[in-house]
Design a protein around this motif. Structure first.
Motif, PDB file in Angstrom:
ATOM      1  N   PHE A  40       8.361 -38.694  -3.637  1.00  0.00           N
ATOM      2  CA  PHE A  40       8.625 -38.144  -2.316  1.00  0.00           C
ATOM      3  C   PHE A  40       9.706 -39.011  -1.690  1.00  0.00           C
ATOM      4  O   PHE A  40       9.551 -40.232  -1.581  1.00  0.00           O
ATOM      5  CB  PHE A  40       7.360 -38.152  -1.455  1.00  0.00           C
ATOM      6  N   SER A  41      10.806 -38.392  -1.304  1.00  0.00           N
ATOM      7  CA  SER A  41      11.956 -39.153  -0.818  1.00  0.00           C
ATOM      8  C   SER A  41      11.723 -39.684   0.590  1.00  0.00           C
ATOM      9  O   SER A  41      10.865 -39.188   1.332  1.00  0.00           O
ATOM     10  CB  SER A  41      13.213 -38.282  -0.835  1.00  0.00           C
ATOM     11  N   THR A  42      12.491 -40.686   0.946  1.00  0.00           N
ATOM     12  CA  THR A  42      12.579 -41.161   2.325  1.00  0.00           C
ATOM     13  C   THR A  42      13.940 -40.745   2.874  1.00  0.00           C
ATOM     14  O   THR A  42      14.692 -40.020   2.204  1.00  0.00           O
ATOM     15  CB  THR A  42      12.434 -42.689   2.394  1.00  0.00           C
ATOM     16  N   ARG A  43      14.293 -41.207   4.051  1.00  0.00           N
ATOM     17  CA  ARG A  43      15.629 -40.932   4.559  1.00  0.00           C
ATOM     18  C   ARG A  43      16.614 -42.037   4.171  1.00  0.00           C
ATOM     19  O   ARG A  43      17.743 -42.068   4.667  1.00  0.00           O
ATOM     20  CB  ARG A  43      15.611 -40.721   6.061  1.00  0.00           C
ATOM     21  N   LEU A  44      16.206 -42.928   3.257  1.00  0.00           N
ATOM     22  CA  LEU A  44      16.998 -44.091   2.868  1.00  0.00           C
ATOM     23  C   LEU A  44      17.552 -43.931   1.447  1.00  0.00           C
ATOM     24  O   LEU A  44      16.969 -43.225   0.629  1.00  0.00           O
ATOM     25  CB  LEU A  44      16.143 -45.352   2.931  1.00  0.00           C
ATOM     26  N   CYS A 249       2.306 -40.763   8.142  1.00  0.00           N
ATOM     27  CA  CYS A 249       2.742 -39.730   9.077  1.00  0.00           C
ATOM     28  C   CYS A 249       4.261 -39.768   9.226  1.00  0.00           C
ATOM     29  O   CYS A 249       4.843 -40.835   9.467  1.00  0.00           O
ATOM     30  CB  CYS A 249       2.078 -39.945  10.434  1.00  0.00           C
ATOM     31  N   THR A 250       4.898 -38.618   9.108  1.00  0.00           N
ATOM     32  CA  THR A 250       6.351 -38.547   9.254  1.00  0.00           C
ATOM     33  C   THR A 250       6.786 -38.902  10.686  1.00  0.00           C
ATOM     34  O   THR A 250       7.769 -39.618  10.878  1.00  0.00           O
ATOM     35  CB  THR A 250       6.833 -37.137   8.887  1.00  0.00           C
ATOM     36  N   HIS A 251       6.056 -38.409  11.673  1.00  0.00           N
ATOM     37  CA  HIS A 251       6.423 -38.651  13.075  1.00  0.00           C
ATOM     38  C   HIS A 251       6.226 -40.113  13.476  1.00  0.00           C
ATOM     39  O   HIS A 251       6.924 -40.612  14.363  1.00  0.00           O
ATOM     40  CB  HIS A 251       5.584 -37.750  13.980  1.00  0.00           C
ATOM     41  N   CYS A 252       5.295 -40.823  12.825  1.00  0.00           N
ATOM     42  CA  CYS A 252       5.034 -42.232  13.129  1.00  0.00           C
ATOM     43  C   CYS A 252       6.063 -43.170  12.479  1.00  0.00           C
ATOM     44  O   CYS A 252       6.047 -44.372  12.762  1.00  0.00           O
ATOM     45  CB  CYS A 252       3.644 -42.639  12.633  1.00  0.00           C
ATOM     46  N   ILE A 256      12.258 -44.216   8.803  1.00  0.00           N
ATOM     47  CA  ILE A 256      12.139 -44.157   7.346  1.00  0.00           C
ATOM     48  C   ILE A 256      11.991 -42.718   6.854  1.00  0.00           C
ATOM     49  O   ILE A 256      12.405 -42.400   5.737  1.00  0.00           O
ATOM     50  CB  ILE A 256      10.935 -45.006   6.888  1.00  0.00           C
ATOM     51  N   LEU A 257      11.433 -41.831   7.682  1.00  0.00           N
ATOM     52  CA  LEU A 257      11.176 -40.454   7.295  1.00  0.00           C
ATOM     53  C   LEU A 257      11.735 -39.495   8.349  1.00  0.00           C
ATOM     54  O   LEU A 257      11.679 -39.774   9.543  1.00  0.00           O
ATOM     55  CB  LEU A 257       9.668 -40.224   7.144  1.00  0.00           C
ATOM     56  N   PHE A 258      12.279 -38.367   7.907  1.00  0.00           N
ATOM     57  CA  PHE A 258      12.725 -37.335   8.839  1.00  0.00           C
ATOM     58  C   PHE A 258      11.512 -36.648   9.470  1.00  0.00           C
ATOM     59  O   PHE A 258      10.513 -36.390   8.810  1.00  0.00           O
ATOM     60  CB  PHE A 258      13.563 -36.276   8.118  1.00  0.00           C
ATOM     61  N   SER A 259      11.634 -36.337  10.772  1.00  0.00           N
ATOM     62  CA  SER A 259      10.561 -35.662  11.491  1.00  0.00           C
ATOM     63  C   SER A 259      11.153 -34.676  12.485  1.00  0.00           C
ATOM     64  O   SER A 259      11.951 -35.046  13.348  1.00  0.00           O
ATOM     65  CB  SER A 259       9.691 -36.680  12.247  1.00  0.00           C
ATOM     66  N   HIS A 260      10.760 -33.409  12.355  1.00  0.00           N
ATOM     67  CA  HIS A 260      11.236 -32.394  13.287  1.00  0.00           C
ATOM     68  C   HIS A 260      10.732 -32.663  14.698  1.00  0.00           C
ATOM     69  O   HIS A 260      11.452 -32.451  15.674  1.00  0.00           O
ATOM     70  CB  HIS A 260      10.776 -31.008  12.825  1.00  0.00           C
TER      71      HIS A 260
END
Length: 278
Positions: A40-44, A249-252, A256-260
């Motif tokens: 699972f990718s990160t935004r990095l 959690c993506t939002h937390c 590091i992670l994209f979050s809508h």
């Protein structure tokens, strides 16, 4: 290595990996099957600029096409698959699941939120920015599935639909399948309106409601997509001990992670990858 992720619990569910400067998350439970490459990718770890910085492989975010191609090459190499074998969904919050055959290698499936295959080497790819990734591995039949489950997919039991597709296509026994719920928005961060909760009341047994949602003074609710998808997988016949549920959690983790929920449409997409080893 440590990405500095904020984990919701101390339970060891993920391994944090980095290959050639590209970080990604993997599940020890799926690794132990010995038959898949996954991540699972990160935004990095990529080359994209602006809101898509830096690891975005989605072509739907307005990103520079050459940056997307370079990111695809990088993440494929990191996970251990061939970039030409990446086979994609184009998601529209359906429960449509496509059966991927040899002739579909490298294809993009339109209006499709889930993919299954028994062809070694083909890498299934789905996209996320708060919705729930669902991984499925059947070591006995050597078949895999990967699905996208937002609240609409969850309420219509996308996980169960994917399992039923694997059973129909490959003879999979749900009791033999290992499943993982991937990084997505947690209950603490996911506020929804009454109309969404009404859908969950219609489709989930009443005894599950206290685990799935609770009301707030503002008339909204906090919804637990992790528990809901775990319930769907259990209903589909997957054993509890064969299910790994995210604690990320993506939002937390917006750095590091994209979050809508964090940035709206000004963002890239995270990606889930799953392939049978060749």
């Amino acid at each position: 290595m440590s990405l500095g992720l904020n984990y919701k619990t101390k339970e060891h569910i993920f391994d944090e990996k980095e290959v050639n400067g590209v970080p990604f998350l993997s599940y020890p439970m799926l690794e132990k099957t010995g038959i898949v490459n996954h991540g699972f990718s990160t935004r990095l770890g990529g080359v994209s600029k602006g809101p898509c910085a830096t690891m975005n492989i989605s072509t739907t975010r307005g990103d520079d096409p050459e940056a997307v191609r370079e990111n695809q090459r990088r993440i494929a190499a990191a996970i251990g698959v061939k970039v030409e074998n990446l086979t994609y969904t184009h998601q529209t919050h359906t429960t449509n699941v496509a059966i991927v055959t040899e002739k579909d290698r490298g294809k993009r499936f339109m209006e499709t939120d889930g993919l299954v295959t028994n062809v070694p080497g083909i890498c299934l790819v789905t996209f996320f920015a708060d919705c729930v990734p669902l991984y499925f591995v059947d070591p006995g039949k050597k078949a895999i599935g990967l699905s996208h489950s937002g609240w609409r997919g969850t309420v219509h039991k996308m996980g169960k639909v994917t399992v039923e597709t694997m059973t129909r296509a490959y003879g999979s026994d749900p009791a033999d399948i290992y499943a993982a719920v991937g990084p997505s928005i947690c209950q603490d961060c996911y506020e929804v309106s009454e109309d969404v909760i009404e859908e969950f009341r219609r489709h989930f047994d009443r005894e599950l409601w206290p685990e799935l949602f609770y009301p707030k003074e503002n008339g909204k609710y906090q919804l637990n997509l992790w528990k809901a998808n775990e319930a769907v997988l259990t209903e589909a016949g997957i054993l509890k001990e064969h299910i790994a549920v995210t604690n990320v959690c993506t939002h937390c983790n917006p750095e590091i992670l994209f979050s809508h929920r964090t940035t709206g449409d000004k963002r890239g997409n995270l990606s889930a990858f799953l392939a049978l080893k060749e």
